[in-house]
Design a protein around this motif. Structure first.
Motif, PDB file in Angstrom:
ATOM      1  N   UNK A  65      -1.405   2.100  -7.315  1.00 50.01           N
ATOM      2  CA  UNK A  65      -0.867   3.785  -6.826  1.00 50.01           C
ATOM      3  C   UNK A  65      -1.619   4.241  -6.478  1.00 50.01           C
ATOM      4  N   UNK A  66      -1.513   4.612  -4.658  1.00 50.13           N
ATOM      5  CA  UNK A  66      -1.948   5.782  -3.654  1.00 50.13           C
ATOM      6  C   UNK A  66      -1.523   7.487  -4.282  1.00 50.13           C
ATOM      7  N   UNK A  67      -2.127   7.681  -4.637  1.00 45.21           N
ATOM      8  CA  UNK A  67      -2.261   9.111  -5.284  1.00 45.21           C
ATOM      9  C   UNK A  67      -3.187  10.288  -5.058  1.00 45.21           C
TER      10      UNK A  67
ATOM     11  N   UNK B 171     -16.027  -2.730  -2.152  1.00 44.79           N
ATOM     12  CA  UNK B 171     -16.947  -2.358  -0.547  1.00 44.79           C
ATOM     13  C   UNK B 171     -15.782  -3.470   0.122  1.00 44.79           C
ATOM     14  N   UNK B 172     -15.826  -2.879   1.237  1.00 47.44           N
ATOM     15  CA  UNK B 172     -15.713  -3.652   2.599  1.00 47.44           C
ATOM     16  C   UNK B 172     -15.035  -4.495   2.969  1.00 47.44           C
ATOM     17  N   UNK B 173     -14.014  -5.111   3.037  1.00 47.38           N
ATOM     18  CA  UNK B 173     -14.044  -6.656   3.192  1.00 47.38           C
ATOM     19  C   UNK B 173     -13.627  -7.617   4.231  1.00 47.38           C
TER      20      UNK B 173
ATOM     21  N   UNK C  48      -5.437   3.238  -9.670  1.00 46.25           N
ATOM     22  CA  UNK C  48      -4.535   3.751  -8.939  1.00 46.25           C
ATOM     23  C   UNK C  48      -6.363   4.957  -7.661  1.00 46.25           C
ATOM     24  N   UNK C  49      -5.940   4.648  -6.478  1.00 42.18           N
ATOM     25  CA  UNK C  49      -6.448   5.162  -5.632  1.00 42.18           C
ATOM     26  C   UNK C  49      -5.916   6.708  -4.986  1.00 42.18           C
TER      27      UNK C  49
ATOM     28  N   UNK D  75      -8.328   2.428   4.753  1.00 39.34           N
ATOM     29  CA  UNK D  75      -7.190   2.963   3.650  1.00 39.34           C
ATOM     30  C   UNK D  75      -6.783   1.425   3.341  1.00 39.34           C
ATOM     31  N   UNK D  76      -6.758  -0.137   4.762  1.00 39.50           N
ATOM     32  CA  UNK D  76      -6.265  -0.715   4.348  1.00 39.50           C
ATOM     33  C   UNK D  76      -7.748  -2.133   3.799  1.00 39.50           C
TER      34      UNK D  76
END
Length: 135
Positions: free
Chosen positions: A67-69, A7-9, A94-95, A122-123
């Motif tokens: 890993x951004x895939x 969840x968003x921080x 893996x994202x 994304x961040x």
């Protein structure tokens, strides 16, 4: 789609400075953009436009925090990449970045972001993901 368990921080959450990230996408412009963006955020980033190179680096002992895939690539799909990771016994979060509206995922992923993705989202997701991983 919100990644499972992520969840968003809160805004301004501290990033894990120096965490290494692999970016695997067949689009060199996107890889370069993500390298620039994530480097500016304090990550150490390695970019790959050929998935087999990333797999080779992982097999030789590289231990990125995530890993951004890309899901759709001509030489090796995201699904094939995930299968190869599992077959090699490589455990790395893996994202998945996907332009496909509903990707069929048969491997373990930490989350999915639809392309085009929101950079702030994304961040936030990457921050959560790398903060949760202890290496």
């Amino acid at each position: 789609m919100s990644p499972p368990g992520l969840s968003p921080s809160p805004a301004g959450a501290s990033l894990p400075r120096g965490a290494e990230i692999f970016v695997v996408d067949d689009d060199p412009a996107l890889v370069d953009s993500l390298i620039d963006l994530l480097s500016d955020e304090g990550y150490r980033v390695q970019g790959f436009t050929r998935p087999r190179e990333a797999l080779d680096r992982l097999a030789r002992g590289a231990q990125p925090r995530a890993v951004l895939l890309d899901y759709v690539m001509p030489d090796m799909t995201g699904e094939e990449f995930l299968t190869a990771l599992a077959a090699a016994g490589i455990d790395v979060p893996v994202l998945l970045l996907s332009g496909v509206s509903e990707p069929i995922i048969r491997g373990a992923v930490a989350g999915v972001l639809a392309k085009p993705f929101d950079v702030d989202r994304l961040l936030v997701v990457l921050d959560r993901l790398t903060s949760a991983v202890q290496r």
